[in-house]
Each structure stands twice: as structure tokens, then as C-alpha cells.
Design a protein around this motif. Structure first.
Motif, mmCIF file in Angstrom:
data_model
loop_
_atom_site.group_PDB
_atom_site.id
_atom_site.type_symbol
_atom_site.label_atom_id
_atom_site.label_comp_id
_atom_site.label_asym_id
_atom_site.label_seq_id
_atom_site.Cartn_x
_atom_site.Cartn_y
_atom_site.Cartn_z
ATOM 1 N N CYS A 73 44.976 31.978 53.536
ATOM 2 C CA CYS A 73 43.623 32.231 53.036
ATOM 3 C C CYS A 73 43.665 32.793 51.623
ATOM 4 O O CYS A 73 44.720 33.206 51.137
ATOM 5 C CB CYS A 73 42.869 33.181 53.959
ATOM 6 S SG CYS A 73 43.592 34.832 54.054
ATOM 7 N N SER A 74 42.501 32.806 51.006
ATOM 8 C CA SER A 74 42.349 33.359 49.671
ATOM 9 C C SER A 74 40.950 33.953 49.545
ATOM 10 O O SER A 74 39.983 33.391 50.063
ATOM 11 C CB SER A 74 42.529 32.256 48.620
ATOM 12 O OG SER A 74 42.383 32.767 47.315
ATOM 13 N N VAL A 75 40.849 35.082 48.859
ATOM 14 C CA VAL A 75 39.546 35.677 48.574
ATOM 15 C C VAL A 75 39.092 35.140 47.221
ATOM 16 O O VAL A 75 39.827 35.214 46.231
ATOM 17 C CB VAL A 75 39.614 37.216 48.546
ATOM 18 C CG1 VAL A 75 38.240 37.805 48.213
ATOM 19 C CG2 VAL A 75 40.117 37.760 49.875
ATOM 20 N N VAL A 76 37.896 34.587 47.188
ATOM 21 C CA VAL A 76 37.315 34.043 45.965
ATOM 22 C C VAL A 76 36.439 35.119 45.331
ATOM 23 O O VAL A 76 35.498 35.597 45.957
ATOM 24 C CB VAL A 76 36.498 32.763 46.262
ATOM 25 C CG1 VAL A 76 35.844 32.237 44.994
ATOM 26 C CG2 VAL A 76 37.375 31.706 46.919
ATOM 27 N N TYR A 77 36.778 35.479 44.100
ATOM 28 C CA TYR A 77 36.029 36.500 43.374
ATOM 29 C C TYR A 77 35.148 35.913 42.280
ATOM 30 O O TYR A 77 34.239 36.584 41.800
ATOM 31 C CB TYR A 77 36.986 37.515 42.736
ATOM 32 C CG TYR A 77 37.735 38.334 43.744
ATOM 33 C CD1 TYR A 77 37.155 39.436 44.351
ATOM 34 C CD2 TYR A 77 39.038 37.996 44.092
ATOM 35 C CE1 TYR A 77 37.841 40.200 45.281
ATOM 36 C CE2 TYR A 77 39.742 38.748 45.022
ATOM 37 C CZ TYR A 77 39.142 39.844 45.611
ATOM 38 O OH TYR A 77 39.822 40.575 46.538
ATOM 39 N N LYS A 78 35.435 34.692 41.862
ATOM 40 C CA LYS A 78 34.657 34.073 40.787
ATOM 41 C C LYS A 78 34.381 32.623 41.143
ATOM 42 O O LYS A 78 35.295 31.846 41.407
ATOM 43 C CB LYS A 78 35.418 34.143 39.465
ATOM 44 C CG LYS A 78 34.636 33.585 38.294
ATOM 45 C CD LYS A 78 35.333 33.904 36.991
ATOM 46 C CE LYS A 78 34.614 33.303 35.824
ATOM 47 N NZ LYS A 78 33.454 34.016 35.403
ATOM 48 N N ASN A 79 33.082 32.286 41.170
ATOM 49 C CA ASN A 79 32.641 30.918 41.406
ATOM 50 C C ASN A 79 31.196 30.859 40.917
ATOM 51 O O ASN A 79 30.317 31.468 41.503
ATOM 52 C CB ASN A 79 32.723 30.542 42.884
ATOM 53 C CG ASN A 79 32.348 29.101 43.145
ATOM 54 O OD1 ASN A 79 31.765 28.436 42.289
ATOM 55 N ND2 ASN A 79 32.671 28.613 44.326
ATOM 56 N N ASN A 80 30.970 30.138 39.855
ATOM 57 C CA ASN A 80 29.632 30.058 39.280
ATOM 58 C C ASN A 80 28.820 28.894 39.834
ATOM 59 O O ASN A 80 27.725 28.613 39.335
ATOM 60 C CB ASN A 80 29.721 29.956 37.750
ATOM 61 C CG ASN A 80 30.250 31.225 37.143
ATOM 62 O OD1 ASN A 80 30.004 32.314 37.655
ATOM 63 N ND2 ASN A 80 31.007 31.109 36.064
#
Length: 142
Positions: A73-80
Motif C-alpha cells: 500500500c501507499s498513502v497518497v498525500y498529493k493529488n490535484n
């Protein structure tokens, strides 16, 4: 499998086809379908008309228990991207369901950073504006 509806879905929407309509119809009923091939005995996901292992058209649908563990898994901190920016931070991951198939999806939980490899999860559904139920995962209650 959790049948309570998660918050409304605001991301991209699937485009059901005649081939995938049974899968999306089952999601609308709170069921996540997997398939098993009658010829080779293997289980598959994504939903399709042919076995991805032996190309047989003898595939049967069955309801997944919805229980699994996070494989990565990965935590997404930036996605516009519209529909996702308001969810930050959020977790995306590959979940190994009971039965061995791996499914990619969003993972809901109170603390995104607490989701890790081996975390127990289960399928839940979010409702899109068009009424389609979207499968995702949530951290399982202890």
C-alpha cells in the motif's frame, strides 16, 4: 463483508459493458464477485468472459467473503485530480482476498499511516452520484 455504505464516491466511475454488467449489478446489491474456471480451477479478478489462466469460457461467478489482507500500500498525500483532492490523505493498496486473488483499491481507515502490509481489511461500498456502488476496502474491526 460490510454492507454499510461508506461516504459518497466522488472519484472516477466505471463504464459497465455487457460483459462486466453482472459484476457491477452485484456491487449494487452489496456483493463483490470473483470468478472460478471450471476447466483449470483457478480463481480470477477482474471480471471477464474468459479465464485469464487458460482462456476457457467456462467461468462461474461466486461471492467473495470480502475479507483480505493488505499485500502492499501507499498513502497518497498529493493529488490535484477532481474527486480525489478532497480525500487527501488516502490509502491505495493491493489487497489479497481470501482465495488468493489480489485486488487494487482504496483503503479506508481512521489513520492512513496506520495501514501497513498485513493489515486485515474487508470490502465495503461507496455510492456514486449515479447510484453505482463502488467497491473499496476498510480496515477490519479487531
Amino acid at each position: 463483508m460490510n454492507t454499510e455504505v461508506a461516504p459518497a464516491w466522488s472519484g472516477f466511475l466505471p463504464v459497465p459493458t455487457p460483459e462486466t454488467a453482472p459484476f457491477w449489478d452485484a456491487c449494487n446489491e452489496g456483493t463483490f464477485l470473483l470468478q472460478r474456471c471450471r476447466d483449470c480451477g483457478k480463481t480470477q479478478y477482474h471480471y471477464r468472459a474468459l479465464c485469464c489462466h487458460c482462456w476457457s469460457d467456462q467461468v462461474d461467478d461466486f461471492a467473495s467473503s470480502g475479507k483480505g489482507t493488505v499485500w502492499t500500500c501507499s498513502v497518497v498525500y498529493k493529488n490535484n485530480t477532481p474527486g480525489y483532492v478532497d480525500k487527501l490523505p488516502y490509502v491505495v493498496g493491493l489487497v489479497e482476498l481470501e482465495g488468493g486473488v489480489k485486488v487494487f483499491g482504496n483503503i479506508l481507515g481512521d489513520a492512513p499511516e496506520a495501514v501497513d502490509i498485513g493489515t486485515a481489511v474487508e470490502i465495503t461500498f461507496a455510492k456514486a452520484d449515479n447510484g453505482q456502488m463502488i467497491p473499496l476496502f476498510e480496515v477490519a474491526a479487531n
